[in-house]
Design an enzyme around this catalytic site. Structure first.
Site, PDB file in Angstrom:
ATOM      1  N   ARG A 109      45.494  47.670  44.378  1.00  0.00           N
ATOM      2  CA  ARG A 109      46.282  47.468  45.597  1.00  0.00           C
ATOM      3  C   ARG A 109      47.785  47.423  45.342  1.00  0.00           C
ATOM      4  NH1 ARG A 109      43.177  42.450  47.611  1.00  0.00           N
ATOM      5  NH2 ARG A 109      41.763  42.726  45.849  1.00  0.00           N
ATOM      6  N   GLU A 157      41.196  35.168  40.520  1.00  0.00           N
ATOM      7  CA  GLU A 157      40.566  34.153  41.364  1.00  0.00           C
ATOM      8  C   GLU A 157      39.050  34.292  41.379  1.00  0.00           C
ATOM      9  OE1 GLU A 157      41.522  34.113  45.573  1.00  0.00           O
ATOM     10  OE2 GLU A 157      41.047  31.986  45.721  1.00  0.00           O
TER      11      GLU A 157
END
Ligand SMILES: O=P(O)(O)OC[C@H]1O[C@H](OP(=O)(O)OP(=O)(O)O)[C@H](O)[C@@H]1O
Ligand SMILES: Nc1ncnc2[nH]cnc12
Length: 178
Positions: free
Chosen positions: A67, A104
């Site tokens: 991204r 994460e």
């Protein structure tokens, strides 16, 4: 249009998804902004302003797969500077340097092409989102190992509660703090 109005426009387009890709993760989908033309335009415009303000001396833009690529390329063409990818292991040809990291919701390995950054160059690293900071920290290690200086880590979204910026020693700027 003021910075505040642009931020509001981006926030209005941004969607989140609970429990994706794992239970307990609230996933912020940057593509919901990119499929709203005025929000995408405002986001790129705010990213540009942050670079003019915080790192106008930039020599090279580095985007993190995948991204981060979405923002690295338009900014590198707008500033007329090279775009260099950091990719997940096994995707880049030629000699590479690599580093393992945790993020994460998982772990991975990043690679960069050897000699793609020259000693002394000032680098802006682009990504869509800062969560734990594991990805940006690993990217900083790669850039530093080649003699580059990270002038700015620039992200669209920062998840403040995770305090990921505390894991990064170079400057960090975000467009949205959530
Ligand atoms: O701050 P962190 O905890 O490291 O998390 C942030 C990173 O996680 C996501 O990447 P992901 O590895 O999911 O790759 P993708 O962009 O290819 O979806 C996101 O695009 C950031 O790169
Ligand atoms: N909560 C989250 N939403 C979107 N991308 C992420 N990458 C790491 N954490 C994320």
């Amino acid at each position: 249009m003021s910075e505040n109005e642009k931020v509001k426009n981006i926030l209005a387009a941004l969607k989140s998804y609970p429990d994706f890709p794992k239970q307990g993760i609230l996933f912020w989908d940057i593509f919901s902004v990119l499929n709203t033309p005025s929000a995408a335009r405002d986001l790129v415009s705010l990213l540009e302003s942050h670079i003019h303000e915080k790192c106008p001396q930039v020599d090279v833009f580095v985007g993190l797969e995948s991204r981060g690529f979405l923002f690295g390329l338009p900014l590198s063409t707008s500033f007329f500077k090279p775009f260099i990818p950091i990719r997940k292991k096994g995707k880049l040809p030629g000699k590479t340097k690599e580093v393992s990291f945790k993020l994460e919701y998982g772990e991975d390995v990043f690679e960069i092409q050897a000699e793609s950054i020259k000693p002394g160059q000032c680098v802006v690293i682009l990504d869509d989102l800062l969560a734990t900071g594991g990805s940006l920290k690993a990217a900083n290690e790669l850039v530093s190992s080649m003699g580059g200086t990270v002038g700015l880590n620039l992200v669209c979204i920062e998840l403040k509660d995770l305090q990921g910026r505390n894991n990064i020693t170079s400057p960090v700027q975000s467009v949205l703090q959530l």
